[in-house]
Scaffold this motif. Sequence first.
Motif, short mmCIF file in Angstrom:
data_model
loop_
_atom_site.label_atom_id
_atom_site.label_comp_id
_atom_site.label_asym_id
_atom_site.label_seq_id
_atom_site.Cartn_x
_atom_site.Cartn_y
_atom_site.Cartn_z
N MET A 1 -15.74 -3.03 -7.15
CA MET A 1 -14.38 -3.18 -6.73
C MET A 1 -14.32 -3.17 -5.21
N SER A 2 -13.42 -3.99 -4.71
CA SER A 2 -13.29 -4.06 -3.26
C SER A 2 -12.37 -2.96 -2.74
N LYS A 3 -12.46 -2.74 -1.47
CA LYS A 3 -11.66 -1.71 -0.82
C LYS A 3 -10.17 -1.99 -0.97
N ALA A 4 -9.75 -3.19 -0.83
CA ALA A 4 -8.34 -3.56 -0.92
C ALA A 4 -7.81 -3.30 -2.31
N MET A 5 -8.65 -3.54 -3.32
CA MET A 5 -8.21 -3.31 -4.68
C MET A 5 -8.06 -1.81 -4.94
N ILE A 6 -8.94 -1.00 -4.42
CA ILE A 6 -8.85 0.46 -4.60
C ILE A 6 -7.56 0.98 -3.94
N VAL A 7 -7.28 0.51 -2.74
CA VAL A 7 -6.06 0.93 -2.03
C VAL A 7 -4.84 0.50 -2.84
N VAL B 1 -4.60 0.08 -6.13
CA VAL B 1 -4.49 0.89 -7.34
C VAL B 1 -3.95 2.27 -6.99
N VAL B 2 -4.45 2.86 -5.89
CA VAL B 2 -3.98 4.19 -5.48
C VAL B 2 -2.50 4.14 -5.12
N LEU B 3 -2.08 3.16 -4.36
CA LEU B 3 -0.67 3.04 -3.98
C LEU B 3 0.21 2.80 -5.21
N GLY B 4 -0.25 2.04 -6.16
CA GLY B 4 0.51 1.81 -7.39
C GLY B 4 0.66 3.09 -8.19
N ALA B 5 -0.41 3.89 -8.25
CA ALA B 5 -0.37 5.16 -8.99
C ALA B 5 0.60 6.13 -8.32
N VAL B 6 0.57 6.19 -7.00
CA VAL B 6 1.51 7.07 -6.26
C VAL B 6 2.94 6.62 -6.50
N GLY B 7 3.16 5.33 -6.51
CA GLY B 7 4.51 4.82 -6.75
C GLY B 7 5.01 5.15 -8.13
#
Length: 155
Positions: free
Chosen positions: A1-7, A9-15
């Motif tokens: 997984m790329s860095k942008a995809m990880i960021v 997913v994390v932002l989506g989970a926080v939202g």
Amino acid sequence: MSKAMIVGVVLGAVGLMASGVVSAYPLDEREPEYADVLAVQPIRDDGGAPREACREVEVSRPAQVADQHQIAGTLIGAVAGGLLGSQIGGGGGKKLAAVAGAVAGGYAGNKIQETLQARNTQTGTETRCDSMAEGGGGVVGYDVKYRLGQEVGCC
């Protein structure tokens, strides 16, 4: 997984977590918008003790007159009218014109002096005081007894 995809997913989970917290907050337990008023009593100012308010006022009064009956004006007018009347006519008519001139001149002199005396005033200051009640005795507030939900409150 790329860095942008990880960021992402994390932002989506926080939202998603944030929206879950906000939706769990009870919105329907607001405070009532209105209270039932049970009684109202006006609070009146009793006015307090009266006080005296003084101020200096400029006043004009007629000046003291030495010649209240306008004798000087009458005499000067009569002499001037008599002299002018004697210049008119000839013989017996001259005397009649002088008498008529003296009468008319005396009347005119009297009225002229009367007008001048009426305009002659003296100006001075005078202290005038008025008794005034403090506060005025009006309504300054209200004691209110009310019911808000199940509680009864006042003031």
